[in-house]
Design an enzyme around this catalytic site. Structure first.
Site, mmCIF file in Angstrom:
data_model
loop_
_atom_site.group_PDB
_atom_site.id
_atom_site.type_symbol
_atom_site.label_atom_id
_atom_site.label_comp_id
_atom_site.label_asym_id
_atom_site.label_seq_id
_atom_site.Cartn_x
_atom_site.Cartn_y
_atom_site.Cartn_z
ATOM 1 N N CYS A 204 0.818 -1.223 0.000
ATOM 2 C CA CYS A 204 0.000 0.000 0.000
ATOM 3 C C CYS A 204 0.844 1.262 0.000
ATOM 4 C CB CYS A 204 -0.964 0.002 1.179
ATOM 5 S SG CYS A 204 -2.080 -1.402 1.162
ATOM 6 N N HIS B 152 -3.093 7.348 2.106
ATOM 7 C CA HIS B 152 -3.528 6.027 1.656
ATOM 8 C C HIS B 152 -4.842 5.688 2.352
ATOM 9 C CE1 HIS B 152 -3.997 1.893 0.923
ATOM 10 N NE2 HIS B 152 -3.630 1.509 2.130
ATOM 11 N N ASN C 253 -9.925 -0.020 -0.070
ATOM 12 C CA ASN C 253 -8.466 0.086 -0.036
ATOM 13 C C ASN C 253 -7.915 -0.411 -1.377
ATOM 14 O OD1 ASN C 253 -5.730 -0.397 0.322
ATOM 15 N ND2 ASN C 253 -5.947 -1.189 2.398
HETATM 16 C C1 LIG Z 1 -10.133 -5.393 9.790
HETATM 17 C C2 LIG Z 1 -10.757 -4.469 10.812
HETATM 18 C C3 LIG Z 1 -11.758 -3.580 10.156
HETATM 19 C C4 LIG Z 1 -11.469 -5.335 11.845
HETATM 20 O O1 LIG Z 1 -12.051 -4.494 12.824
HETATM 21 P P1 LIG Z 1 -11.879 -4.839 14.362
HETATM 22 O O2 LIG Z 1 -12.663 -3.846 15.096
HETATM 23 O O3 LIG Z 1 -10.403 -4.921 14.636
HETATM 24 O O4 LIG Z 1 -12.552 -6.219 14.463
HETATM 25 P P2 LIG Z 1 -11.923 -7.591 14.986
HETATM 26 O O5 LIG Z 1 -10.884 -8.079 14.035
HETATM 27 O O6 LIG Z 1 -11.528 -7.388 16.401
HETATM 28 O O7 LIG Z 1 -13.178 -8.517 14.883
HETATM 29 C C5 LIG Z 1 -14.317 -8.324 15.680
HETATM 30 C C6 LIG Z 1 -15.343 -9.365 15.290
HETATM 31 O O8 LIG Z 1 -15.900 -9.018 14.016
HETATM 32 C C7 LIG Z 1 -15.885 -10.153 13.183
HETATM 33 N N1 LIG Z 1 -15.753 -9.747 11.801
HETATM 34 C C8 LIG Z 1 -14.632 -9.629 11.047
HETATM 35 N N2 LIG Z 1 -14.957 -9.254 9.814
HETATM 36 C C9 LIG Z 1 -16.287 -9.113 9.774
HETATM 37 C C10 LIG Z 1 -17.184 -8.742 8.773
HETATM 38 N N3 LIG Z 1 -16.789 -8.412 7.528
HETATM 39 N N4 LIG Z 1 -18.486 -8.691 9.084
HETATM 40 C C11 LIG Z 1 -18.933 -9.003 10.307
HETATM 41 N N5 LIG Z 1 -18.119 -9.388 11.290
HETATM 42 C C12 LIG Z 1 -16.805 -9.433 11.035
HETATM 43 C C13 LIG Z 1 -14.699 -10.958 13.662
HETATM 44 O O9 LIG Z 1 -14.808 -12.291 13.269
HETATM 45 C C14 LIG Z 1 -14.772 -10.760 15.147
HETATM 46 O O10 LIG Z 1 -15.719 -11.658 15.649
HETATM 47 P P3 LIG Z 1 -15.424 -12.474 17.017
HETATM 48 O O11 LIG Z 1 -15.244 -11.404 18.049
HETATM 49 O O12 LIG Z 1 -16.646 -13.290 17.140
HETATM 50 O O13 LIG Z 1 -14.177 -13.234 16.734
HETATM 51 C C15 LIG Z 1 -9.681 -3.634 11.545
HETATM 52 O O14 LIG Z 1 -8.871 -4.446 12.344
HETATM 53 C C16 LIG Z 1 -8.822 -2.891 10.588
HETATM 54 O O15 LIG Z 1 -9.252 -2.009 9.887
HETATM 55 N N6 LIG Z 1 -7.498 -3.195 10.529
HETATM 56 C C17 LIG Z 1 -6.597 -2.583 9.617
HETATM 57 C C18 LIG Z 1 -6.809 -3.174 8.267
HETATM 58 C C19 LIG Z 1 -6.103 -2.419 7.175
HETATM 59 O O16 LIG Z 1 -6.291 -1.251 7.034
HETATM 60 N N7 LIG Z 1 -5.300 -3.145 6.400
HETATM 61 C C20 LIG Z 1 -4.630 -2.633 5.285
HETATM 62 C C21 LIG Z 1 -3.493 -1.757 5.714
HETATM 63 S S1 LIG Z 1 -2.727 -1.120 4.316
#
Ligand SMILES: CC(C)(COP(=O)(O)OP(=O)(O)OC[C@H]1O[C@@H](n2cnc3c(N)ncnc32)[C@H](O)[C@@H]1OP(=O)(O)O)[C@@H](O)C(=O)NCCC(=O)NCCS
Length: 326
Positions: free
Chosen positions: A112, A253, A283
């Site tokens: 990214c 980004h 993204n």
């Molecule tokens: C991916 C992201 C949105 C997840 O959000 P979060 O608040 O951290 O959520 P978690 O990973 O803690 O998951 C919470 C719950 O939601 C669930 N979940 C994950 N994706 C889901 C979706 N698309 N829909 C519904 N539930 C979802 C998980 O399974 C988890 O359930 P559990 O508690 O029963 O295990 C967040 O971590 C994020 O944005 N990270 C950075 C990602 C990024 O930008 N990457 C590229 C960088 S260049």
């Protein structure tokens, strides 16, 4: 000498995948996706469309704005992790498609942060006079490497391309002022594509275990990203004797709205100064910065002399920030 951006262009494939469409593919909801990421829809390349096709469309638009003939380019740097082929470089394919014979052309693999790395490299060649006309491109087809059975990741990514044309300028007050890049390879595992490659070659087992798809530990990436983007932004501002209050626009980004909101809050920069399009594109990895810059530019947002803070982070982990005077 400085390098100056004299043209911007972008391209997004026609097909749009909404959160409602994703609800039919994985166990998710529009509300969850919007609240956790800010994304509402993303574009998806058609089966016939590869990364170089999107790069070509974005490049043509940038060259047209810059009034530069593709044959004049003497450098093409393309950020991507989803090139057309394992090799040669997608930049080489793009050079051929543009009908250019002069430019040396290569890809940059910084996920990214790919286009920020590419811009930094091109800036060095242009500001030292080695290249007179350079094309910087970020282009990605992330929808081809996400696991459509993994709701943690498939909701985040989209396809697209953005391009910038650079030329040298004697006016030190305008153009790219500085770009500051960083890598922390000890954290490669939190965001990566396991195979196929020399570590995990293409085997039936690889495919069976679905290790050909992108892997992400979202929580770890989130924590890392906010800290790294704040540090790099402060470094870039300090190098140019600027404070956050001097920033007219942020071009970041587009990974996640919550990451950007948290970073801007820590920096004390109002969110209204950051052009957001993640709701419409998701993204798009290396394409994100040039697409966003082009959108803001074509919307007439930038005035001569405006101070633009760039920031990006991605797998590697690789990140950075920079300052441009428009
Ligand atoms: C991916 C992201 C949105 C997840 O959000 P979060 O608040 O951290 O959520 P978690 O990973 O803690 O998951 C919470 C719950 O939601 C669930 N979940 C994950 N994706 C889901 C979706 N698309 N829909 C519904 N539930 C979802 C998980 O399974 C988890 O359930 P559990 O508690 O029963 O295990 C967040 O971590 C994020 O944005 N990270 C950075 C990602 C990024 O930008 N990457 C590229 C960088 S260049």
């Amino acid at each position: 000498m400085r390098s100056r951006i004299i043209g911007t262009g972008s391209y997004a494939p026609h097909k749009v995948l909404t959160n409602a469409d994703l609800e039919k593919i994985v166990d998710t909801t529009d509300q969850w996706i919007v609240e956790r990421t800010g994304i509402r829809e993303r574009h998806m390349a058609s089966a016939e469309e590869a990364t170089s096709d999107m790069a070509l469309a974005a490049a043509r638009r940038a060259l047209e704005m810059a009034k530069v003939d593709p044959a004049e380019l003497d450098l093409i740097v393309l950020g991507t992790i989803t090139g057309d082929l394992p090799w040669p470089a997608t930049a080489a394919l793009l050079q051929g498609m543009l009908g250019n014979k002069r430019a040396f052309a290569f890809d940059v693999s910084a996920a990214c942060s790919g286009s920020l790395y590419a811009l930094s490299i091109a800036d060095r060649y242009v500001s030292t006079g080695i290249a007179k006309k350079a094309l910087v491109v970020g282009a990605e087809t992330l929808t081809r490497i996400v696991d459509w059975q993994d709701r943690n990741t498939c909701i985040l990514f989209g396809d697209g391309a953005g391009a910038l044309v650079l030329e040298p300028s004697d006016d030190a007050q305008r153009g790219v002022q500085s770009i500051h890049l960083h890598t922390d390879g000890s954290q490669w595992h939190i965001l990566h594509q396991p195979g196929p490659g020399s570590r995990n070659p293409l085997t039936a087992e690889l495919l069976e275990k679905r290790r050909q798809y992108l892997f992400m530990n979202g929580r770890e990436v989130f924590k890392f990203a906010v800290r790294a983007l704040e540090d790099a932004s402060r470094e870039a501002l300090a190098a140019n004797r600027l404070s956050p209050g001097d920033v007219t626009h942020v071009i970041a980004h587009q990974a996640n709205k919550r990451i950007l909101d948290a970073t801007l809050e820590r920096l004390g920069i109002p969110a209204s100064r950051c052009w957001m399009n993640l709701d419409r594109y998701g993204n798009t990895s290396a394409a994100s910065i040039p697409m966003t810059l082009d959108e803001a530019n074509r919307a007439g947002r930038f005035e001569p002399g405006d101070t633009i803070l760039l920031m990006a982070i991605g797998a590697g982990m690789a990140w950075g920030a920079g300052v441009i005077r428009w």
